[in-house]
Write a protein that holds these residues in place. Sequence first.
Motif, PDB file in Angstrom:
ATOM      1  N   TYR A 129       3.722   3.634  86.612  1.00 51.31           N
ATOM      2  CA  TYR A 129       3.597   2.872  85.365  1.00 51.31           C
ATOM      3  C   TYR A 129       4.935   2.324  84.880  1.00 51.31           C
ATOM      4  CZ  TYR A 129       1.772   2.137  80.568  1.00 51.31           C
ATOM      5  OH  TYR A 129       1.384   1.610  79.365  1.00 51.31           O
ATOM      6  N   ALA A 130       6.011   3.119  85.000  1.00 53.57           N
ATOM      7  CA  ALA A 130       7.310   2.688  84.474  1.00 53.57           C
ATOM      8  C   ALA A 130       7.992   1.644  85.349  1.00 53.57           C
ATOM      9  CB  ALA A 130       8.232   3.894  84.305  1.00 53.57           C
ATOM     10  N   SER A 131       7.418   1.346  86.500  1.00 51.17           N
ATOM     11  CA  SER A 131       8.019   0.352  87.405  1.00 51.17           C
ATOM     12  C   SER A 131       7.397  -1.022  87.246  1.00 51.17           C
ATOM     13  CB  SER A 131       7.864   0.825  88.858  1.00 51.17           C
ATOM     14  OG  SER A 131       8.528   2.051  89.065  1.00 51.17           O
ATOM     15  N   SER A 132       6.740  -1.267  86.124  1.00 55.55           N
ATOM     16  CA  SER A 132       6.051  -2.539  85.919  1.00 55.55           C
ATOM     17  C   SER A 132       7.045  -3.693  85.918  1.00 55.55           C
ATOM     18  CB  SER A 132       5.260  -2.516  84.610  1.00 55.55           C
ATOM     19  OG  SER A 132       6.092  -2.193  83.527  1.00 55.55           O
ATOM     20  N   ALA A 133       6.638  -4.795  86.490  1.00 56.30           N
ATOM     21  CA  ALA A 133       7.516  -5.955  86.666  1.00 56.30           C
ATOM     22  C   ALA A 133       7.969  -6.509  85.322  1.00 56.30           C
ATOM     23  CB  ALA A 133       6.798  -7.032  87.467  1.00 56.30           C
ATOM     24  N   GLY A 134       9.259  -6.822  85.219  1.00 50.37           N
ATOM     25  CA  GLY A 134       9.796  -7.424  84.021  1.00 50.37           C
ATOM     26  C   GLY A 134       9.816  -6.520  82.816  1.00 50.37           C
ATOM     27  N   ALA A 135       9.607  -5.209  83.028  1.00 50.11           N
ATOM     28  CA  ALA A 135       9.589  -4.224  81.939  1.00 50.11           C
ATOM     29  C   ALA A 135       8.450  -4.462  80.956  1.00 50.11           C
ATOM     30  CB  ALA A 135      10.929  -4.197  81.201  1.00 50.11           C
ATOM     31  N   ARG A 136       7.420  -5.168  81.379  1.00 48.79           N
ATOM     32  CA  ARG A 136       6.284  -5.458  80.506  1.00 48.79           C
ATOM     33  C   ARG A 136       5.230  -4.370  80.639  1.00 48.79           C
ATOM     34  NH1 ARG A 136       3.296  -9.269  82.022  1.00 48.79           N
ATOM     35  NH2 ARG A 136       2.393  -9.704  79.979  1.00 48.79           N
ATOM     36  N   ASN A 137       4.726  -3.922  79.502  1.00 41.85           N
ATOM     37  CA  ASN A 137       3.692  -2.901  79.507  1.00 41.85           C
ATOM     38  C   ASN A 137       2.456  -3.387  80.263  1.00 41.85           C
ATOM     39  OD1 ASN A 137       2.827  -0.310  78.673  1.00 41.85           O
ATOM     40  ND2 ASN A 137       1.571  -1.212  77.075  1.00 41.85           N
ATOM     41  N   ALA A 185      -2.744   6.024  85.909  1.00 39.78           N
ATOM     42  CA  ALA A 185      -2.000   4.972  85.222  1.00 39.78           C
ATOM     43  C   ALA A 185      -2.831   3.695  85.117  1.00 39.78           C
ATOM     44  CB  ALA A 185      -0.692   4.686  85.964  1.00 39.78           C
ATOM     45  N   TYR A 186      -2.480   2.865  84.145  1.00 43.63           N
ATOM     46  CA  TYR A 186      -3.140   1.580  83.975  1.00 43.63           C
ATOM     47  C   TYR A 186      -2.808   0.584  85.094  1.00 43.63           C
ATOM     48  CZ  TYR A 186      -4.222   2.462  78.989  1.00 43.63           C
ATOM     49  OH  TYR A 186      -4.720   2.930  77.808  1.00 43.63           O
ATOM     50  N   THR A 187      -1.658   0.731  85.688  1.00 39.40           N
ATOM     51  CA  THR A 187      -1.078  -0.341  86.483  1.00 39.40           C
ATOM     52  C   THR A 187      -1.723  -0.481  87.855  1.00 39.40           C
ATOM     53  OG1 THR A 187       0.646   1.280  86.961  1.00 39.40           O
ATOM     54  CG2 THR A 187       1.169  -0.440  85.399  1.00 39.40           C
ATOM     55  N   GLU A 188      -1.326  -1.543  88.546  1.00 37.28           N
ATOM     56  CA  GLU A 188      -1.714  -1.744  89.950  1.00 37.28           C
ATOM     57  C   GLU A 188      -0.450  -1.920  90.771  1.00 37.28           C
ATOM     58  OE1 GLU A 188      -1.065  -4.764  91.581  1.00 37.28           O
ATOM     59  OE2 GLU A 188      -1.519  -6.421  90.201  1.00 37.28           O
ATOM     60  N   GLY A 226      13.938  10.467  81.414  1.00 40.03           N
ATOM     61  CA  GLY A 226      15.166   9.850  81.884  1.00 40.03           C
ATOM     62  C   GLY A 226      14.989   9.029  83.128  1.00 40.03           C
ATOM     63  N   GLU A 227      16.111   8.660  83.748  1.00 42.13           N
ATOM     64  CA  GLU A 227      16.108   7.747  84.884  1.00 42.13           C
ATOM     65  C   GLU A 227      16.302   8.456  86.221  1.00 42.13           C
ATOM     66  OE1 GLU A 227      20.716   6.127  85.165  1.00 42.13           O
ATOM     67  OE2 GLU A 227      19.371   5.154  83.738  1.00 42.13           O
ATOM     68  N   VAL A 248       9.563   7.858  85.618  1.00 44.03           N
ATOM     69  CA  VAL A 248      11.018   7.760  85.734  1.00 44.03           C
ATOM     70  C   VAL A 248      11.440   6.358  85.296  1.00 44.03           C
ATOM     71  CG1 VAL A 248      12.987   7.898  87.312  1.00 44.03           C
ATOM     72  CG2 VAL A 248      11.015   9.412  87.637  1.00 44.03           C
ATOM     73  N   VAL A 249      12.403   6.273  84.401  1.00 45.48           N
ATOM     74  CA  VAL A 249      12.844   4.967  83.889  1.00 45.48           C
ATOM     75  C   VAL A 249      13.383   4.116  85.040  1.00 45.48           C
ATOM     76  CG1 VAL A 249      14.480   3.781  82.387  1.00 45.48           C
ATOM     77  CG2 VAL A 249      13.394   5.899  81.620  1.00 45.48           C
ATOM     78  N   ARG A 250      12.845   2.904  85.160  1.00 45.78           N
ATOM     79  CA  ARG A 250      13.332   1.954  86.167  1.00 45.78           C
ATOM     80  C   ARG A 250      13.908   0.707  85.515  1.00 45.78           C
ATOM     81  NH1 ARG A 250      14.933   4.023  90.088  1.00 45.78           N
ATOM     82  NH2 ARG A 250      14.419   2.426  91.608  1.00 45.78           N
ATOM     83  N   ASP A 251      13.557   0.458  84.269  1.00 47.61           N
ATOM     84  CA  ASP A 251      14.073  -0.687  83.529  1.00 47.61           C
ATOM     85  C   ASP A 251      14.090  -0.299  82.054  1.00 47.61           C
ATOM     86  OD1 ASP A 251      14.491  -3.094  82.184  1.00 47.61           O
ATOM     87  OD2 ASP A 251      13.462  -4.283  83.710  1.00 47.61           O
ATOM     88  N   PRO A 252      15.275  -0.141  81.457  1.00 48.08           N
ATOM     89  CA  PRO A 252      15.332   0.349  80.075  1.00 48.08           C
ATOM     90  C   PRO A 252      14.816  -0.627  79.031  1.00 48.08           C
ATOM     91  CG  PRO A 252      17.531  -0.179  80.891  1.00 48.08           C
ATOM     92  CD  PRO A 252      16.605  -0.273  82.063  1.00 48.08           C
ATOM     93  N   ARG A 253      14.463  -1.836  79.440  1.00 48.87           N
ATOM     94  CA  ARG A 253      13.855  -2.772  78.490  1.00 48.87           C
ATOM     95  C   ARG A 253      12.407  -2.411  78.191  1.00 48.87           C
ATOM     96  NH1 ARG A 253      14.595  -8.281  81.514  1.00 48.87           N
ATOM     97  NH2 ARG A 253      13.725  -6.934  83.143  1.00 48.87           N
ATOM     98  N   TRP A 254      11.809  -1.597  79.029  1.00 46.80           N
ATOM     99  CA  TRP A 254      10.421  -1.153  78.855  1.00 46.80           C
ATOM    100  C   TRP A 254      10.279  -0.387  77.541  1.00 46.80           C
ATOM    101  CZ3 TRP A 254       7.897   3.779  80.777  1.00 46.80           C
ATOM    102  CH2 TRP A 254       6.501   3.650  80.879  1.00 46.80           C
TER     103      TRP A 254
END
Length: 770
Positions: free
Chosen positions: A211-219, A253-256, A179-180, A165-171
Amino acid sequence: MTTAPWRDPALPAADRVDDLLSRMTLEEKTAQLYGVWVGAATDGDGVAPLQREMTAEYDWDELITRGLGQLTRSFGTAPVDPALGARALARAQRRIAAAGRFGIPALAHEECLAGFTAWGATAYPVPLAWGAAFDPALVEQLGRHIGRDLRSVGVHQGLAPVLDVVRDPRWGRVEETIGEDPYLVGTVGAAYVRGLESAGIVATLKHFAGYASSAGARNLAPVRAGVREFADVTLPPFEMALREGGARSVMAAYTETDGVPVSADPGLLSHLLRDEWGFTGTVVADYFGIGFLQTQHRVAGDEAGAAHLALAAGIDVELPTLKCYGTPLVNAVRAGRVPESLVDRAARRVLLQKCELGLLDEDWRPEPEGPVDLDSAGNRALARRLAEESVVLLDNPDGLLPLAPDTRVAVVGPRAADALAMLGCYSFPSHVLTHHPEVPLGLSIPTVLDSLRAELPDAKVTFAEGCGVSDPDTAGFAEAVARAAEADVCVAVLGDRAGLFGRGTSGEGCDVADLRLPGVQAELLDALLTTGVPVILVLLTGRPYALGRWHGRLGAVVQAFFPGEEGGPALAGVLSGRVNPSGRLPVSVPRVPGGQPWTYLQPPLGLAGEVSSLDPTPLYPFGHGRSYTSFTWQDHTGNDVTEIGTDGSYDLSLTVRNTGERAGAEVVQLYLHDPVASVTRPDVRLIGYQRVELAPGEARRVTFRFHPDLSSFTGRTGARVVEPGALELRLGPSSAEVRHTARLRLTGPVRVVGADRRLRCEVEVSEGTD
């Protein structure tokens, strides 16, 4: 000769697999737990994160003597004629089966985010466009078509859909999402899964989860989502796609999150996914995700340690190629570092899935049946329909659109005459062909310019590029302004170039600092407006961009999210009026480029107020979209406060009538507002919707069947609860416009709900009254 029990299709799959496992060596069992990526590049730019550094060497002939779990992207790695590729895959499967003691073939997987990522396969609109269509039934057809194409060439598993789910559209990967809003993502995503699975393909949900909630919209950045955001926004689409779609695989997901990498989190991959939700399929690693436990997360000291963490967490298959689950895992088991029971657990799940797919049967054959056509007329018709439904008319204040058939049109912009402007980063041309510039596209992809000329044969259409997508060169502005000044109307076609890891303006690893149009496209638009000629802005993008700078100055605004190979004719049809636009925004369009992140799912403190000088209110809200016809909403039920129990039900009805002169589609949206709760709640959130297609003068009665389960949320104790008290059900054409409100009062005790709760608001459409 007596057939071994594991070969007997009359026996239950579990019995067959137990018998097979009892006969296998440790090396043969671990061989079922990894894939092999034949032909993957080990130098230069790759199509997966850190591909060069993470790809291991192996001896293919020696390796397959132990068997093989998966074959990675036989079609999606390099250009190959689909018919030849199908035969080559069949030959590889024959070799794998002949080399091992048990004759078990590999499971072949491919990417299929917006179509089968193969040369010559239909390039459909991206998932963000699926969300814009608000049409799950059509997306289910899409999944079925893609699944049939995958099966036709010998593929078993598809790595889709993306349910983030989109949390930051800069991602950068916004284009890959639906969508969001979690309800929109869940309902549309589950429909795609149903279609893919109905064709016999194992659908793989990704990226589980956060995954889509990564800080600062960074992959690949850390995720700092709170417990409730995770439970109430991130997880529901996955739950819906498993329960309603029947997905048989999940990708970690890749994230932590809060210091724990997903690939090493048994709480997420085993306790929640399997114990609470009852999932029985396979969990696969995102590409190189297990190795990343050592190299990126640094929670493992070596490859064997990474393998142990991942196996213990619940990852059954290492993708895309062997690294940790091969020799390092075998040695660690023999040394007593890793319990063999973990290998057995994962191998059993993998073999059960192979058994379901018929890969353990003696009569299994790898050769495809019939001719191979991955871009059939039926595919293209479906791609056209989905593209047409997904185009969003954001604004048309003075009725400039549709265009007159004999007008003078200046088409300007870097996206107007480029076929790749239609495609997302996981399309084969954008994903793979950039590494093979000598190879043709393999598809017919009309541009906006070509399509508009075909759509309006009596119009005088001129063209100037003006500038590139992301370069700073303004030398082309003069010609673009000159063409616009000579015309009756200017169509400015701006937007993104999809790519990977910084090689585009949208796509995996193409994250941005703010939501300004790329390069000097904003300045080009300003220059065009100085001519005084009406400007129609057409956006071909993978994310929303801030448009407040031009609000009230444009003749019309049309938004398309990478609409696929038929996107050019779809857009031309909207501009000409042949197509009545019916798309609705799956993401909010911001007014200003900064102040992100922001989505419409905001509690009171996230909305505009006097305590801050920053107003996050979007220019165009979630759910917004205009039409060339008009609709009235009549005869609403629920004008008085109605009491129902916390386990009751309530029907909310209205009649939608097309009061215009042409056929069109309205999207009726149902939102929930919870005035008082034990924890803060979004001011409004989508809980139901219905796309209604109507001829001129025609009416339909739409009934939403609300159940209080749809109001549930994660309470203070961590349990999901339905609380008694006041609720408002709001009907509107977007999240920001309310046409009717039904007030409810839930009575009775707080009710704890679990995985069996109702996830969907059922909708009934019947004949309207005159």
